[in-house]
Design a protein around this motif. Structure first.
Motif, PDB file in Angstrom:
ATOM      1  N   ARG A 137       0.833  -1.210   0.000  1.00 57.05           N
ATOM      2  CA  ARG A 137       0.000   0.000   0.000  1.00 57.05           C
ATOM      3  C   ARG A 137       0.865   1.256   0.000  1.00 57.05           C
ATOM      4  N   ILE A 138       1.920   1.265   0.790  1.00 51.88           N
ATOM      5  CA  ILE A 138       2.775   2.449   0.893  1.00 51.88           C
ATOM      6  C   ILE A 138       3.451   2.734  -0.449  1.00 51.88           C
ATOM      7  N   GLU A 139       3.865   1.694  -1.156  1.00 48.61           N
ATOM      8  CA  GLU A 139       4.584   1.899  -2.416  1.00 48.61           C
ATOM      9  C   GLU A 139       3.672   2.353  -3.553  1.00 48.61           C
ATOM     10  N   THR A 140       2.370   2.411  -3.316  1.00 51.51           N
ATOM     11  CA  THR A 140       1.482   3.008  -4.320  1.00 51.51           C
ATOM     12  C   THR A 140       1.445   4.529  -4.202  1.00 51.51           C
ATOM     13  N   LEU A 141       1.981   5.099  -3.118  1.00 46.78           N
ATOM     14  CA  LEU A 141       1.985   6.549  -2.949  1.00 46.78           C
ATOM     15  C   LEU A 141       2.979   7.166  -3.920  1.00 46.78           C
ATOM     16  N   SER A 142       2.622   8.301  -4.491  1.00 44.86           N
ATOM     17  CA  SER A 142       3.411   8.884  -5.582  1.00 44.86           C
ATOM     18  C   SER A 142       4.822   9.282  -5.152  1.00 44.86           C
ATOM     19  N   TRP A 143       4.992   9.725  -3.919  1.00 39.06           N
ATOM     20  CA  TRP A 143       6.311  10.164  -3.471  1.00 39.06           C
ATOM     21  C   TRP A 143       7.238   8.995  -3.151  1.00 39.06           C
ATOM     22  N   VAL A 144       6.699   7.825  -2.936  1.00 41.75           N
ATOM     23  CA  VAL A 144       7.487   6.696  -2.415  1.00 41.75           C
ATOM     24  C   VAL A 144       8.044   5.867  -3.570  1.00 41.75           C
ATOM     25  N   GLU A 145       9.371   5.735  -3.589  1.00 42.91           N
ATOM     26  CA  GLU A 145      10.017   4.863  -4.575  1.00 42.91           C
ATOM     27  C   GLU A 145       9.986   3.411  -4.101  1.00 42.91           C
ATOM     28  N   HIS A 146      10.402   3.167  -2.882  1.00 39.75           N
ATOM     29  CA  HIS A 146      10.219   1.855  -2.271  1.00 39.75           C
ATOM     30  C   HIS A 146      10.214   2.016  -0.756  1.00 39.75           C
ATOM     31  N   ALA A 147       9.711   0.991  -0.069  1.00 36.84           N
ATOM     32  CA  ALA A 147       9.541   1.077   1.382  1.00 36.84           C
ATOM     33  C   ALA A 147       9.792  -0.283   2.002  1.00 36.84           C
ATOM     34  N   THR A 148      10.147  -0.272   3.292  1.00 38.96           N
ATOM     35  CA  THR A 148      10.234  -1.494   4.080  1.00 38.96           C
ATOM     36  C   THR A 148       9.406  -1.292   5.344  1.00 38.96           C
ATOM     37  N   VAL A 149       8.745  -2.359   5.758  1.00 37.02           N
ATOM     38  CA  VAL A 149       7.937  -2.342   6.980  1.00 37.02           C
ATOM     39  C   VAL A 149       8.424  -3.488   7.856  1.00 37.02           C
ATOM     40  N   GLU A 150       8.811  -3.169   9.078  1.00 39.16           N
ATOM     41  CA  GLU A 150       9.399  -4.163   9.978  1.00 39.16           C
ATOM     42  C   GLU A 150       8.624  -4.198  11.287  1.00 39.16           C
ATOM     43  N   ARG A 151       8.417  -5.405  11.770  1.00 41.88           N
ATOM     44  CA  ARG A 151       7.746  -5.596  13.047  1.00 41.88           C
ATOM     45  C   ARG A 151       8.809  -5.935  14.090  1.00 41.88           C
ATOM     46  N   ARG A 152       8.936  -5.088  15.108  1.00 46.13           N
ATOM     47  CA  ARG A 152       9.895  -5.323  16.182  1.00 46.13           C
ATOM     48  C   ARG A 152       9.125  -5.625  17.464  1.00 46.13           C
ATOM     49  N   LEU A 153       9.097  -6.891  17.789  1.00 40.19           N
ATOM     50  CA  LEU A 153       8.360  -7.313  18.976  1.00 40.19           C
ATOM     51  C   LEU A 153       9.032  -6.778  20.242  1.00 40.19           C
ATOM     52  N   VAL A 179       7.830  16.623 -10.864  1.00 45.45           N
ATOM     53  CA  VAL A 179       8.254  15.342 -11.443  1.00 45.45           C
ATOM     54  C   VAL A 179       9.646  15.003 -10.938  1.00 45.45           C
ATOM     55  N   ASP A 180       9.968  13.709 -10.938  1.00 47.72           N
ATOM     56  CA  ASP A 180      11.307  13.287 -10.564  1.00 47.72           C
ATOM     57  C   ASP A 180      12.170  13.166 -11.815  1.00 47.72           C
ATOM     58  N   ARG A 181      13.413  12.695 -11.625  1.00 47.24           N
ATOM     59  CA  ARG A 181      14.351  12.636 -12.749  1.00 47.24           C
ATOM     60  C   ARG A 181      13.858  11.700 -13.849  1.00 47.24           C
ATOM     61  N   ALA A 182      13.158  10.651 -13.471  1.00 51.09           N
ATOM     62  CA  ALA A 182      12.650   9.706 -14.469  1.00 51.09           C
ATOM     63  C   ALA A 182      11.419  10.216 -15.199  1.00 51.09           C
ATOM     64  N   GLY A 183      10.884  11.370 -14.770  1.00 47.48           N
ATOM     65  CA  GLY A 183       9.715  11.935 -15.425  1.00 47.48           C
ATOM     66  C   GLY A 183       8.397  11.539 -14.804  1.00 47.48           C
ATOM     67  N   LEU A 184       8.433  10.859 -13.662  1.00 45.30           N
ATOM     68  CA  LEU A 184       7.197  10.454 -13.001  1.00 45.30           C
ATOM     69  C   LEU A 184       6.651  11.605 -12.167  1.00 45.30           C
ATOM     70  N   VAL A 185       5.358  11.783 -12.206  1.00 46.93           N
ATOM     71  CA  VAL A 185       4.708  12.829 -11.404  1.00 46.93           C
ATOM     72  C   VAL A 185       4.671  12.369  -9.956  1.00 46.93           C
ATOM     73  N   VAL A 186       5.227  13.168  -9.050  1.00 46.67           N
ATOM     74  CA  VAL A 186       5.234  12.818  -7.633  1.00 46.67           C
ATOM     75  C   VAL A 186       4.298  13.699  -6.821  1.00 46.67           C
TER      76      VAL A 186
END
Length: 312
Positions: A137-153, A179-186
């Protein structure tokens, strides 16, 4: 008389003992024998208890998660998400709940939008939360290139973002977007808060990096450029701060920029009141004075009828 060597008998095991072994006195008591049996079988009993407990929890989860048809008949194919949620609910009573959500790397992603994409609230069962679904879900956001989600018990979720870097402001049909360098609208809102170069026209974002990098390497020319206008999705015009349009040749922009720098050094062409400097031909330079009538919209190239403007 010949000597005969006779073997010397080995000493008996009882040699050196002061008193014979009393087998009756050395026999362990019934309590000690029972403790030994408990130690031998204790580990197996513990593992058996764990297996039974796990099977019971699994059976309970499957019964809870399996949907039923009319008449109470179980329908196959229970939901994995429901299993996870039920398991999270069972473990939440042991204190495994979300107490903190740590976000790293956020600069331009709106925080309310990001938290909605994470999909976890404080107090939710931490083991009932899908880190993979949240990452997707987070990586569908326009500003986000990639993300990691970690659970720390036992109680912490950590979200780390790698955001796209804003590169230019794109004006197209009167609308502005970052737009970013690749031309994607952020981002297509609040573009005015970014101090970036302005590019104009269809196809401009995908082709802008080569031209804008070349201008960065020529700062004396770059500071005079107000906007880069994409013409016919194949070549560029530079709108200078004094209103002059520099018409660059297709595929030979860098050579034309170097030629323009020499013309400025030798003849100060950018300081003259010119409507256009046509550099599309390698062996010919056309200077159009400002007093000359501008072409009408029917003969002008796309993007020239209305000049570019900064976002407000």
């Amino acid at each position: 008389m010949p000597r005969v060597n006779r073997p010397i008998p080995a000493p008996s095991r009882s040699a050196g003992r002061s008193t014979p072994r009393n087998s009756v006195n050395d026999r362990p008591s019934r309590l000690r024998m029972w403790l030994r049996r408990c130690r031998r079988h204790g580990r197996a009993m513990v593992w058996s208890a764990l297996v039974v407990t796990t099977l019971f929890i699994g059976y309970t989860l499957v019964r809870t998660a399996t949907p039923t048809m009319a008449g109470g008949t179980a329908r196959p194919g229970g939901s994995v998400a429901t299993l996870r949620e039920n398991f999270g609910a069972l473990t939440a009573s042991a204190g495994l709940r979300v107490r903190r959500i740590v976000i790293e790397g956020r600069a331009n992603t709106p925080e309310p939008v990001l938290r909605a994409a994470i999909g976890a609230q404080l107090g939710d069962p931490i083991l009932g939360f899908s880190v993979e679904a949240a990452r997707a879900r987070i990586e569908t956001l326009s500003w986000v290139e990639h993300a990691t989600v970690e659970r720390r018990l036992p109680d912490t979720l950590v979200v780390a973002l790698a955001e796209r870097r804003p590169f230019a402001i794109w004006q197209n049909h009167g609308q502005f977007a970052v737009v970013d360098r690749a031309g994607l609208v952020v981002a297509n809102q609040e573009a005015s808060k970014f101090d970036l170069r302005l590019i104009v026209g269809a196809g401009a974002p995908a082709a802008a990096s080569l031209l804008l990098d070349a201008l960065t390497e020529r700062p004396s020319l770059d500071k005079r450029v107000s906007a880069a206008i994409r013409v016919g999705e194949r070549r560029w015009n530079l709108r200078m701060t004094n209103g002059t349009d520099v018409m660059l040749p297709e595929g030979a922009e860098i050579a034309a920029l170097d030629r323009l720098l020499l013309l400025q050094q030798d003849q100060a062409v950018l300081d003259r009141p010119l409507q256009a400097i046509d550099m599309r031909l390698p062996d010919k330079l056309v200077l159009r004075p400002m007093t000359e009538a501008k072409p009408d919209a029917a003969h002008s190239e796309p993007g020239h009828a209305i000049g570019p403007r900064r976002p407000t």
